[in-house]
Design a protein around this motif. Structure first.
Motif, PDB file in Angstrom:
ATOM      1  N   HIS A 123       0.868  -1.188   0.000  1.00 16.60           N
ATOM      2  CA  HIS A 123       0.000   0.000   0.000  1.00 16.60           C
ATOM      3  C   HIS A 123       0.905   1.237   0.000  1.00 16.60           C
ATOM      4  CE1 HIS A 123      -3.488   2.214   2.321  1.00 16.60           C
ATOM      5  NE2 HIS A 123      -3.307   2.686   1.116  1.00 16.60           N
ATOM      6  N   ARG A 166      -1.865  -1.014  -3.850  1.00 16.02           N
ATOM      7  CA  ARG A 166      -2.953  -0.099  -3.491  1.00 16.02           C
ATOM      8  C   ARG A 166      -2.343   1.300  -3.362  1.00 16.02           C
ATOM      9  NH1 ARG A 166      -6.473  -0.291   1.679  1.00 16.02           N
ATOM     10  NH2 ARG A 166      -4.683  -1.367   2.562  1.00 16.02           N
ATOM     11  N   THR A 168      -2.970   5.231  -2.317  1.00 15.13           N
ATOM     12  CA  THR A 168      -3.845   6.207  -1.659  1.00 15.13           C
ATOM     13  C   THR A 168      -3.186   7.570  -1.767  1.00 15.13           C
ATOM     14  OG1 THR A 168      -4.740   4.627  -0.068  1.00 15.13           O
ATOM     15  CG2 THR A 168      -4.824   6.946   0.559  1.00 15.13           C
ATOM     16  N   GLN A 213     -10.185   0.882  -1.507  1.00 11.86           N
ATOM     17  CA  GLN A 213      -9.212   1.782  -2.116  1.00 11.86           C
ATOM     18  C   GLN A 213      -9.646   3.232  -1.867  1.00 11.86           C
ATOM     19  OE1 GLN A 213      -7.405   2.641  -6.299  1.00 11.86           O
ATOM     20  NE2 GLN A 213      -8.573   0.751  -6.366  1.00 11.86           N
TER      21      GLN A 213
END
Ligand SMILES: NC(=O)c1ccc[n+]([C@@H]2O[C@H](COP(=O)([O-])OP(=O)(O)OC[C@H]3O[C@@H](n4cnc5c(N)ncnc54)[C@H](OP(=O)(O)O)[C@@H]3O)[C@@H](O)[C@H]2O)c1
Length: 227
Positions: A123, A166, A168, A213
């Motif tokens: 992530h 992922r 962000t 997400q």
């Protein structure tokens, strides 16, 4: 090492320091990178020298990380600089420093990261800014470097689709951190979020189920944009 491993850039101050503390509390092993280092002491914290604007320094950072692990589960792309001046009063050198730290830095960070990616798990949380998609006066160099960083991430998202990383992207407004101490601006700290406010959003995102997400999260003080 069988715990989850995180990299936090800019761990010596402000948000990066708070993020490192929070991740350690949650059981992560944290590799913190900065030029000046920190007094933070924890058995799972590795304070690693890093000048993110220099390719050789990023390479050395990853060599150190590699001595402990080959898997990174969370990357907090946070290191950044900001100076305030009109475009007319900004020197080319200062402009280049912003690009070197806020745009080239994440580029080098991501290049080195690829071999540490854990498919379906890694992530990447980038601390961008509202200034990555909103133009403020007197921060042209910062604006340009953060817009550029966003472009890099959006391209990488597509290139790394097979890795199932992922991504962000956080777009916070002003937060009362040491970054503002150096700027000496007219802005009232009362109209900035506190680090604790920022951390409530960060912790929520990092602990949310991995199936969720958060492509873009913009958040700022209820009083609105500072300008
Ligand atoms: N505070 C705000 O209002 C605000 C709002 C939106 C977004 N942001 C973003 O949040 C991030 C963190 O900012 P902050 O408010 O926590 O600022 P800060 O307290 O000034 O911390 C900045 C961190 O970045 C590190 N850094 C700067 N240049 C570096 C380099 N060349 N190599 C490695 N590390 C470097 C610094 O470490 P060393 O100096 O020790 O290297 C420090 O740890 C930045 O990307 C900033 O743009 C801040």
């Amino acid at each position: 090492m069988d715990s989850r491993c995180a990299i936090v850039t800019g761990s010596s101050s402000g948000l990066g320091l708070e993020i490192s503390r929070s991740l350690l509390h949650s059981g992560f092993i944290v590799f913190g990178g900065s030029r000046s280092g920190t007094d933070l002491e924890h058995e799972n914290f590795y304070d690693v020298e890093l000048d993110i604007s220099l390719s050789a320094s990023v390479d050395e950072f990853y060599e150190t990380v590699r001595e402990f692990t080959s898997q990174i589960h969370l990357v907090v792309n946070n290191a950044g600089i900001c100076e305030m001046a009109s475009v007319g009063e900004t020197s080319a050198e200062v402009f280049e420093q912003h690009l070197a730290t806020n745009t080239l830095g994440p580029f080098l960070l991501f290049q080195g990261l690829e071999s540490f990616i854990v498919k379906n798990e890694t992530h990447i949380v980038s601390i961008l800014s509202t200034a990555a998609h909103y133009g403020y006066p007197n921060v042209g160099a910062y604006n340009a470097s953060k817009f550029g960083q966003l472009g890099l991430i959006e391209s990488l998202k597509k290139e790394w689709k097979e890795h199932k990383v992922r991504f962000t992207n956080l777009f916070p407004g002003a937060i009362d951190t040491p970054l503002w101490d150096k700027l000496g601006t007219k802005f009232s700290r009362d109209k900035m979020l506190r680090s604790e406010d920022f951390m409530s959003v960060f912790d929520f995102i990092v602990t949310a189920p991995a199936v969720i997400q958060f492509p873009e999260v913009t958040f700022l003080h209820r009083e609105g944009y500072l300008e």
